[in-house]
Design a protein around this motif. Structure first.
Motif, PDB file in Angstrom:
ATOM      1  N   VAL A   1       0.860  -1.185   0.000  1.00 48.09           N
ATOM      2  CA  VAL A   1       0.000   0.000   0.000  1.00 48.09           C
ATOM      3  C   VAL A   1       0.891   1.228   0.000  1.00 48.09           C
ATOM      4  O   VAL A   1       1.720   1.418   0.883  1.00 48.09           O
ATOM      5  N   ARG A   2       0.709   2.070  -0.986  1.00 45.63           N
ATOM      6  CA  ARG A   2       1.632   3.184  -1.191  1.00 45.63           C
ATOM      7  C   ARG A   2       1.131   4.526  -0.674  1.00 45.63           C
ATOM      8  O   ARG A   2       1.898   5.435  -0.500  1.00 45.63           O
ATOM      9  N   TRP A   3      -0.169   4.641  -0.494  1.00 43.18           N
ATOM     10  CA  TRP A   3      -0.705   5.981  -0.267  1.00 43.18           C
ATOM     11  C   TRP A   3      -1.208   6.152   1.157  1.00 43.18           C
ATOM     12  O   TRP A   3      -1.907   5.325   1.703  1.00 43.18           O
TER      13      TRP A   3
ATOM     14  N   LEU B   1       8.160   6.519  -7.139  1.00 39.06           N
ATOM     15  CA  LEU B   1       7.240   5.419  -6.879  1.00 39.06           C
ATOM     16  C   LEU B   1       7.931   4.305  -6.104  1.00 39.06           C
ATOM     17  O   LEU B   1       7.324   3.659  -5.256  1.00 39.06           O
ATOM     18  N   TYR B   2       9.186   4.094  -6.407  1.00 42.34           N
ATOM     19  CA  TYR B   2       9.921   2.995  -5.776  1.00 42.34           C
ATOM     20  C   TYR B   2      11.411   3.307  -5.830  1.00 42.34           C
ATOM     21  O   TYR B   2      11.924   3.841  -6.805  1.00 42.34           O
ATOM     22  N   TYR B   3      12.115   2.993  -4.753  1.00 44.72           N
ATOM     23  CA  TYR B   3      13.549   3.265  -4.668  1.00 44.72           C
ATOM     24  C   TYR B   3      14.169   2.140  -3.850  1.00 44.72           C
ATOM     25  O   TYR B   3      13.813   1.947  -2.684  1.00 44.72           O
ATOM     26  N   HIS B   4      15.050   1.359  -4.479  1.00 40.76           N
ATOM     27  CA  HIS B   4      15.730   0.282  -3.760  1.00 40.76           C
ATOM     28  C   HIS B   4      17.226   0.553  -3.767  1.00 40.76           C
ATOM     29  O   HIS B   4      17.818   0.812  -4.816  1.00 40.76           O
TER      30      HIS B   4
ATOM     31  N   PHE C   1       9.129  13.198  -2.790  1.00 43.66           N
ATOM     32  CA  PHE C   1       8.213  12.337  -2.067  1.00 43.66           C
ATOM     33  C   PHE C   1       8.341  10.912  -2.614  1.00 43.66           C
ATOM     34  O   PHE C   1       8.269  10.682  -3.818  1.00 43.66           O
ATOM     35  N   ALA C   2       8.552   9.945  -1.716  1.00 45.65           N
ATOM     36  CA  ALA C   2       8.765   8.556  -2.122  1.00 45.65           C
ATOM     37  C   ALA C   2       7.682   7.669  -1.534  1.00 45.65           C
ATOM     38  O   ALA C   2       7.463   7.672  -0.321  1.00 45.65           O
ATOM     39  N   LYS C   3       7.011   6.933  -2.389  1.00 43.51           N
ATOM     40  CA  LYS C   3       5.949   6.065  -1.909  1.00 43.51           C
ATOM     41  C   LYS C   3       6.498   4.817  -1.225  1.00 43.51           C
ATOM     42  O   LYS C   3       5.905   4.325  -0.277  1.00 43.51           O
ATOM     43  N   TYR C   4       7.618   4.300  -1.721  1.00 42.05           N
ATOM     44  CA  TYR C   4       8.175   3.110  -1.094  1.00 42.05           C
ATOM     45  C   TYR C   4       9.691   3.088  -1.303  1.00 42.05           C
ATOM     46  O   TYR C   4      10.169   3.259  -2.419  1.00 42.05           O
TER      47      TYR C   4
ATOM     48  N   ALA D   1      10.554   1.748   4.174  1.00 36.87           N
ATOM     49  CA  ALA D   1       9.706   2.837   4.676  1.00 36.87           C
ATOM     50  C   ALA D   1       8.802   3.302   3.548  1.00 36.87           C
ATOM     51  O   ALA D   1       9.158   3.197   2.367  1.00 36.87           O
ATOM     52  N   GLU D   2       7.625   3.800   3.914  1.00 37.12           N
ATOM     53  CA  GLU D   2       6.646   4.241   2.928  1.00 37.12           C
ATOM     54  C   GLU D   2       6.256   5.695   3.153  1.00 37.12           C
ATOM     55  O   GLU D   2       6.368   6.218   4.258  1.00 37.12           O
ATOM     56  N   ASN D   3       5.815   6.343   2.057  1.00 37.28           N
ATOM     57  CA  ASN D   3       5.294   7.710   2.120  1.00 37.28           C
ATOM     58  C   ASN D   3       6.270   8.671   2.796  1.00 37.28           C
ATOM     59  O   ASN D   3       5.969   9.297   3.805  1.00 37.28           O
TER      60      ASN D   3
END
Length: 365
Positions: free
Chosen positions: A167-169, A183-186, A293-296, A348-350
């Motif tokens: 869940v991203r939001w 949207l995604y950063y690894h 801003f990073a969602k995940y 971490a999210e959001n």
């Protein structure tokens, strides 16, 4: 509520390196979260626990087979590819299988007997277990995988309710439409250095990873800064980064601003930054800057070449500066440590823009 689905890609590596890269890129651009050996290093028994965790947290398992069987786990006599397949099946992860047509496999990309016989037995098992899709070229593979994932999600017998996703939001965090979003950063962080190296400022920290950024504009431009008081050894990105400004410190750059451009509103990039760092035993840490801003965000930290860090019980934090110029630090709760590989994993999210994900240790010893 928006969800992003994690796709675990299992295959041999050396003979399918280009195909894997193309598939990973297309999964990113289609807003999926790819997972696989790229994020764990070479597969072996020491990282099996990390791989198990990644498979368990994946929503779909994609198996790609060509002409090689893969590295064999001497403890059980089967390849790690087959071992991953078995584990996904045991955990009821939806499995999609893609086998390369034999006419499109080079003679040099086949195993010799008796390993080839193991591959054929594995293929026979898989064909008996699941419907198999055959592919020819790298572009065919990506198209067929994305189509199969879409069909699986639309199949009423495989309802998305069975796939948890990420869940991203969080409606409590407001993001302006004009802002770019990660949207995604690894990131894989590796720390190298003895206690002596770390306290002299000659420890080496490498940051290797991938990200997917979207922009409301027709073109996406990612901007960030690399900063370290002890010097930057190298910066490599794909697509290549444009160095905007660079300052000198002890003959090495210690601050570098860069940007990566895309001709579309989406930008997928991967790269590596290597720096020297001062990491004291009593208190120290590594940090990852999050410019948008990073969602995940998911992070692995390999301290197998700096094992002393484990003695000081490091913890991850999220820090960002609020509008009143005060810095807020929040602990990240889902930290895992794998003793056999000396690797930490957390996510971490959001995450608000211009934040830092930090891993710190502090000891009175």
């Amino acid at each position: 509520m928006e969800r992003k689905y994690q796709i675990f890609v299992s295959s041999t590596y050396n003979d399918l390196k280009d195909e894997r890269k193309n598939l990973q890129n297309n999964l990113f651009l289609s807003s999926y979260i790819p997972a696989g050996m790229e994020y764990f290093g070479a597969r072996n028994q020491n990282v099996w626990g990390v791989i198990q965790n990644s498979i368990e947290n994946s929503d779909i398992f994609v198996l790609v087979i060509a002409g090689r069987y893969g590295t064999i786990d001497q403890n059980c006599g089967i390849s790690y590819t087959e071992k991953e397949y078995n584990y996904a099946k045991e955990n009821n992860i939806p499995i999609l299988v893609f086998i390369r047509n034999r006419d499109f496999i080079k003679a040099t990309d086949y195993d010799d007997n008796p390993i080839r016989a193991k591959l054929e037995n594995f293929i026979n098992r898989v064909e008996n277990d699941y419907h198999v899709t055959f592919w020819n070229e790298s572009t065919d593979l990506s198209t067929q995988v994305l189509t199969a994932i879409a069909n699986l999600r639309n199949d009423r017998n495989n309802s998305e309710s069975l796939m948890r996703g990420w869940v991203r939001w969080n409606p409590q965090i407001e993001v302006q439409v004009s802002e770019q979003t990660m949207l995604y950063y690894h990131i894989d962080i590796k720390v190298r250095g003895s206690v002596y190296d770390c306290e002299r400022g000659t420890a080496v920290v490498s940051y290797t990873g991938s990200a997917l950024v979207t922009s409301p504009e027709n073109k996406c431009i990612y901007k960030d800064r690399v900063k370290t008081e002890r010097g930057i050894q190298s910066i490599k990105f794909y697509p290549s980064a444009e160095i905007v400004s660079q300052k000198e410190f002890n003959r090495n750059p210690n601050i570098t601003d860069y940007k990566i451009k895309s001709d579309t509103s989406k930008l997928f990039f991967n790269g590596e930054v290597v720096v020297n760092a001062l990491l004291q035993r009593r208190n120290g840490g590594v940090a990852l800057h999050i410019p948008y801003f990073a969602k995940y965000v998911s992070v692995t930290i390999d301290i197998s070449e700096a094992k002393f860090i484990k003695e000081y019980n490091g913890l991850p934090y999220l820090s960002f500066t609020k509008s009143d110029s005060k810095t807020e630090r929040t602990p990240v709760k889902n930290l895992q440590f794998y003793e056999n590989t000396f690797t930490y994993i957390f996510s971490a999210e959001n995450i608000p823009s211009d934040s830092n994900l930090e891993f710190e240790w502090n000891s009175e010893k």
